[in-house]
Design a protein around this motif. Structure first.
Motif, mmCIF file in Angstrom:
data_model
loop_
_atom_site.group_PDB
_atom_site.id
_atom_site.type_symbol
_atom_site.label_atom_id
_atom_site.label_comp_id
_atom_site.label_asym_id
_atom_site.label_seq_id
_atom_site.Cartn_x
_atom_site.Cartn_y
_atom_site.Cartn_z
ATOM 1 N N GLN A 4 0.828 -1.214 0.000
ATOM 2 C CA GLN A 4 0.000 0.000 0.000
ATOM 3 C C GLN A 4 0.856 1.256 0.000
ATOM 4 O OE1 GLN A 4 -3.346 0.958 2.490
ATOM 5 N NE2 GLN A 4 -3.531 -1.184 3.020
ATOM 6 N N LEU A 23 -9.745 -2.365 -1.523
ATOM 7 C CA LEU A 23 -8.476 -3.066 -1.388
ATOM 8 C C LEU A 23 -8.700 -4.397 -0.702
ATOM 9 C CD1 LEU A 23 -6.253 -0.109 -0.114
ATOM 10 C CD2 LEU A 23 -6.675 -0.831 -2.460
ATOM 11 N N THR A 24 -8.054 -5.421 -1.222
ATOM 12 C CA THR A 24 -8.059 -6.709 -0.546
ATOM 13 C C THR A 24 -6.647 -7.262 -0.605
ATOM 14 O OG1 THR A 24 -8.806 -7.717 -2.617
ATOM 15 C CG2 THR A 24 -10.474 -7.389 -0.932
ATOM 16 N N GLU A 25 -6.422 -8.284 0.212
ATOM 17 C CA GLU A 25 -5.093 -8.874 0.232
ATOM 18 C C GLU A 25 -5.140 -10.233 -0.442
ATOM 19 O OE1 GLU A 25 -2.937 -8.545 3.928
ATOM 20 O OE2 GLU A 25 -1.904 -10.425 3.501
ATOM 21 N N GLY A 26 -4.333 -10.365 -1.481
ATOM 22 C CA GLY A 26 -4.300 -11.613 -2.234
ATOM 23 C C GLY A 26 -3.167 -12.507 -1.785
ATOM 24 N N ASP A 27 -2.678 -13.289 -2.717
ATOM 25 C CA ASP A 27 -1.633 -14.272 -2.478
ATOM 26 C C ASP A 27 -0.382 -13.631 -1.869
ATOM 27 O OD1 ASP A 27 -0.444 -17.005 -3.202
ATOM 28 O OD2 ASP A 27 0.925 -15.621 -4.208
ATOM 29 N N THR A 30 -0.032 -9.807 -1.576
ATOM 30 C CA THR A 30 -0.306 -9.011 -2.782
ATOM 31 C C THR A 30 -1.461 -8.046 -2.525
ATOM 32 O OG1 THR A 30 0.314 -10.903 -4.136
ATOM 33 C CG2 THR A 30 -0.924 -9.166 -5.237
ATOM 34 N N VAL A 32 -4.506 -6.211 -3.839
ATOM 35 C CA VAL A 32 -5.425 -6.306 -4.966
ATOM 36 C C VAL A 32 -6.327 -5.074 -4.946
ATOM 37 C CG1 VAL A 32 -7.198 -7.700 -6.115
ATOM 38 C CG2 VAL A 32 -5.382 -8.829 -4.804
ATOM 39 N N LEU A 62 1.265 -6.225 -6.625
ATOM 40 C CA LEU A 62 0.085 -5.398 -6.895
ATOM 41 C C LEU A 62 -0.680 -5.962 -8.077
ATOM 42 C CD1 LEU A 62 -1.619 -2.756 -6.519
ATOM 43 C CD2 LEU A 62 -0.131 -1.722 -8.222
ATOM 44 N N ILE A 63 -1.984 -6.100 -7.884
ATOM 45 C CA ILE A 63 -2.866 -6.446 -8.998
ATOM 46 C C ILE A 63 -3.845 -5.297 -9.151
ATOM 47 C CG2 ILE A 63 -4.719 -7.996 -9.761
ATOM 48 C CD1 ILE A 63 -3.101 -10.250 -8.477
ATOM 49 N N LEU B 90 -6.618 -5.549 5.621
ATOM 50 C CA LEU B 90 -7.396 -5.787 4.402
ATOM 51 C C LEU B 90 -8.096 -7.136 4.454
ATOM 52 C CD1 LEU B 90 -4.927 -4.531 1.667
ATOM 53 C CD2 LEU B 90 -6.760 -3.298 2.811
ATOM 54 N N PRO B 91 -9.329 -7.193 3.940
ATOM 55 C CA PRO B 91 -9.977 -8.493 3.811
ATOM 56 C C PRO B 91 -9.224 -9.350 2.790
ATOM 57 C CG PRO B 91 -11.320 -6.748 2.830
ATOM 58 C CD PRO B 91 -10.134 -6.076 3.449
ATOM 59 N N ALA B 93 -8.596 -11.462 -0.392
ATOM 60 C CA ALA B 93 -9.177 -11.480 -1.731
ATOM 61 C C ALA B 93 -9.590 -12.889 -2.107
ATOM 62 C CB ALA B 93 -8.160 -10.959 -2.731
ATOM 63 N N MET B 146 -4.580 -8.887 -15.345
ATOM 64 C CA MET B 146 -4.912 -8.387 -14.008
ATOM 65 C C MET B 146 -6.401 -8.083 -13.852
ATOM 66 S SD MET B 146 -1.794 -6.101 -12.647
ATOM 67 C CE MET B 146 -0.160 -6.828 -12.402
ATOM 68 N N THR B 151 -5.926 -13.297 -7.872
ATOM 69 C CA THR B 151 -5.522 -12.784 -6.559
ATOM 70 C C THR B 151 -4.007 -12.840 -6.348
ATOM 71 O OG1 THR B 151 -5.955 -14.963 -5.633
ATOM 72 C CG2 THR B 151 -7.716 -13.354 -5.472
#
Lengths: 127, 161
Positions: A4, A23-27, A30, A32, A62-63, B90-91, B93, B146, B151
């Motif tokens: 971020q 905003l979300t948190e991916g793998d 990451t 997102v 970042l995606i 953050l939630p 993904a 993307m 995710t």
């Protein structure tokens, strides 16, 4: 530094140009960013900033998933698949990991027979 | 009545400036809070000591954190800002679709965009991109990938000529 903070200028730009985002948190941490830009220019501005920070988008942290408002209104969760020579509903369905009947159900308006599809036809794929 | 009020006010201001030689910490904190209210910045607690502002609390994201700091720094009389704001966790993904569906969608989207040199494989919502596309198409091809609801990404795509 968190993703971020690294990409804060993209988020600031989004706030300025009217792009709404979540905003979300991916793998593996990451970031997102899923959002809707008011125009194609606004979306491009965000991508230009991303490219400035990471010229080949190789960071993997970042995606950036930004739709234009226009595309978001038109899309509605459906994907379009253009039929190619050799395609069948079951073959297409397999490619998307869904049942052929799901495609059939969503395309009865343009298909008369599930066994007859033609190259160039645009099928709606439920995602 | 109005004149009397103004006189009292001027005397008060004169006394105040004489006493402090500038704005008090309490005034500075108020000025920052007013600025935050005007800029619609919420969830931030302000403390000012000797002209140094400390911001605490939880805000939505890094952009909000930075905006609050910039706003506080812009208040006249503030010497520096200690930004101790935290951002909301953050939630997690969730991928837009199952891996085979995502693979199919990305492959089709890439084909449509003319990104024929790029290959993708998806595992648990994370896509690995290999191959090579021309420099002119490169950014567009990455955009296509993307925007598919993934995710995670391991981008090994080569930027060609």
């Amino acid at each position: 530094m968190s993703a971020q903070e690294k990409y804060v200028s993209i988020l600031e730009l989004a706030n300025q140009n009217g792009t709404t985002y979540e905003l979300t948190e991916g793998d593996n941490g990451t970031l997102v960013v899923t959002g809707t830009a008011p125009s194609a220019e606004a979306k491009q501005a965000l991508w230009d900033e991303y490219e400035r920070l990471d010229p080949e988008f190789k960071g993997g942290d970042l995606i950036l998933n930004i739709q234009t408002a226009e595309a978001a209104a038109a899309g509605g969760g459906m994907h379009t698949h253009t039929v190619e020579s050799g395609d069948s509903l079951s073959k297409i369905a397999k490619g998307y990991g869904i049942q052929w009947k799901a495609i059939w159900d969503h395309n009865r308006d343009i298909l008369k027979d599930p066994d007859k599809i033609y190259p160039g036809q645009e099928l709606k794929i439920p995602m | 009545m109005r004149i009397k009020f103004l006189t009292v006010l001027s005397i008060a201001i004169a006394l105040f400036i004489g006493a402090c030689g500038g704005k008090s910490d309490a005034d500075l904190a108020k000025a920052i809070n007013d600025k935050f209210a005007a800029d619609k910045i919420t969830g931030v607690t302000v403390a000012v000591k000797d002209g140094v502002a400390t911001l605490t609390g939880e805000v939505a994201d890094a952009a909000a954190k930075s905006k609050a700091e910039t706003a506080a720094k812009g208040v006249e009389g503030i010497k520096s800002v200690t930004n101790s704001l935290t951002t909301k966790p953050l939630p997690v993904a969730t991928p837009a679709a199952a891996d085979p569906a995502l693979t199919g969608k990305i492959t089709e989207d890439l084909k449509k965009a003319g990104c024929t040199g790029a290959n993708v494989s998806v595992a648990s919502g994370k896509v690995t991109v290999t191959g090579e596309v021309g420099a002119a198409k490169y950014a567009e091809c990455v955009q296509v990938i993307m925007q598919s609801g993934i995710t995670g990404i391991d981008n090994q795509l080569k930027k060609g000529k």
